[in-house]
Design an enzyme around this catalytic site. Structure first.
Site, short mmCIF file in Angstrom:
data_model
loop_
_atom_site.label_atom_id
_atom_site.label_comp_id
_atom_site.label_asym_id
_atom_site.label_seq_id
_atom_site.Cartn_x
_atom_site.Cartn_y
_atom_site.Cartn_z
N PRO A 2 -11.87 23.73 -44.11
CG PRO A 2 -12.29 25.22 -42.34
CD PRO A 2 -12.10 25.07 -43.96
CD GLU A 3 -11.99 17.56 -46.05
OE1 GLU A 3 -12.21 16.50 -45.78
OE2 GLU A 3 -11.16 17.63 -47.01
#
Length: 271
Positions: A2-3
């Site tokens: 997840p960014e």
């Protein structure tokens, strides 16, 4: 992994619902990347005030102290009034008066940490070196340009480092460099003012668009309300090796930088 857009989407998907909730119990499963730091039962009775984000960290402000969460490589949060029974990859859960907040993390590189406040020495260590937020006013172009000029790193590696801007992860670095017309291997200090401005603008535009479309779901990411992201359907280069460029028709190429896959168009992106 997840960014920043996925973390921001996650925050927005439960922050309002959990605000004002009182913690009634805490479940702590297998060890995560860093320990919670307090006895789980010591959190019972505390009230959630708000949920903020700094880079890829979620900060859950309590009436006494705060919780800092990181989703690691494979983590995701769910928040609902009811959830299925805890599974083998569910390693943390807050039961509150507004619902259940659960961390699911198969690889256990995520973390949930309790601090007395942001002035805790470990919290300072994690947060103090983060660059400016790309979607906030403090993402100043002049400072960004100076940061590029001061580094001989390939520009994509510099973006991933988080030193001149926080949260531009692997997916979005490839995308912003494509929109800027900059080859990922270009030394950051070789980028002139005009291209630096294009890059600065592209970072804002791409990350804002990613948040608006719910982030990217490449494997199993979903927000805390269970909704998947759709930005990957709009990607110009990421994950499109061998496919035609949407601008010029040339085949998209892939190379490895720091053990990460980088996607680019050799025709549209210049050194």
């Amino acid at each position: 992994m997840p960014e920043l857009p996925e973390v921001e989407v996650t925050r927005r998907s439960f922050a309002e619902q959990i605000s004002g909730a009182q913690i009634s119990s805490v479940f702590l499963g297998k060890p995560l990347r860093w320990p919670l730091g307090v006895a789980p039962e010591s959190l019972v009775g505390r009230t959630v005030l708000q949920v903020r984000r700094r880079g890829k960290y979620l900060l859950v402000d309590l009436d006494r102290g705060l919780l800092m969460l990181h989703l690691g490589m494979s983590g995701s949060l769910r928040f609902a009034s009811e959830l299925p029974p805890l599974g083998s990859h569910d390693h943390f859960q807050l039961t509150t008066t507004h619902g259940l907040l659960r961390l699911h993390d198969p690889r256990r590189f995520g973390a949930v940490m309790a601090f007395g406040g942001e002035d805790d020495s470990f919290a300072i260590k994690l947060l103090s070196k983060l660059g400016p937020e790309p979607l906030e006013d403090d993402f100043d172009f002049d400072a960004f340009k100076k940061g590029l000029k001061a580094s001989r790193l390939p520009v994509k590696q510099l973006l991933l480092s988080g030193k001149i801007v926080v949260g531009v992860g692997n997916i979005y670095a490839s995308e912003v460099l494509f929109l800027s017309g900059i080859r990922p291997t270009t030394s950051a200090n070789k980028i002139g003012p005009a291209r630096a401005l294009k890059l600065h603008t592209a970072i804002r535009e791409v990350l804002a668009r990613a948040v608006a479309t719910g982030g990217s779901t490449l494997r199993d990411f979903s927000a805390a309300d269970g909704n998947a992201g759709h930005f990957q359907l709009e990607a110009n280069v990421y994950g499109r090796e061998g496919q035609p460029c949407k601008v010029c028709g040339a085949a998209i190429k892939m190379l490895r930088q720091g053990q990460r896959s980088t996607f680019f168009c050799a025709h549209c992106q210049k050194p």
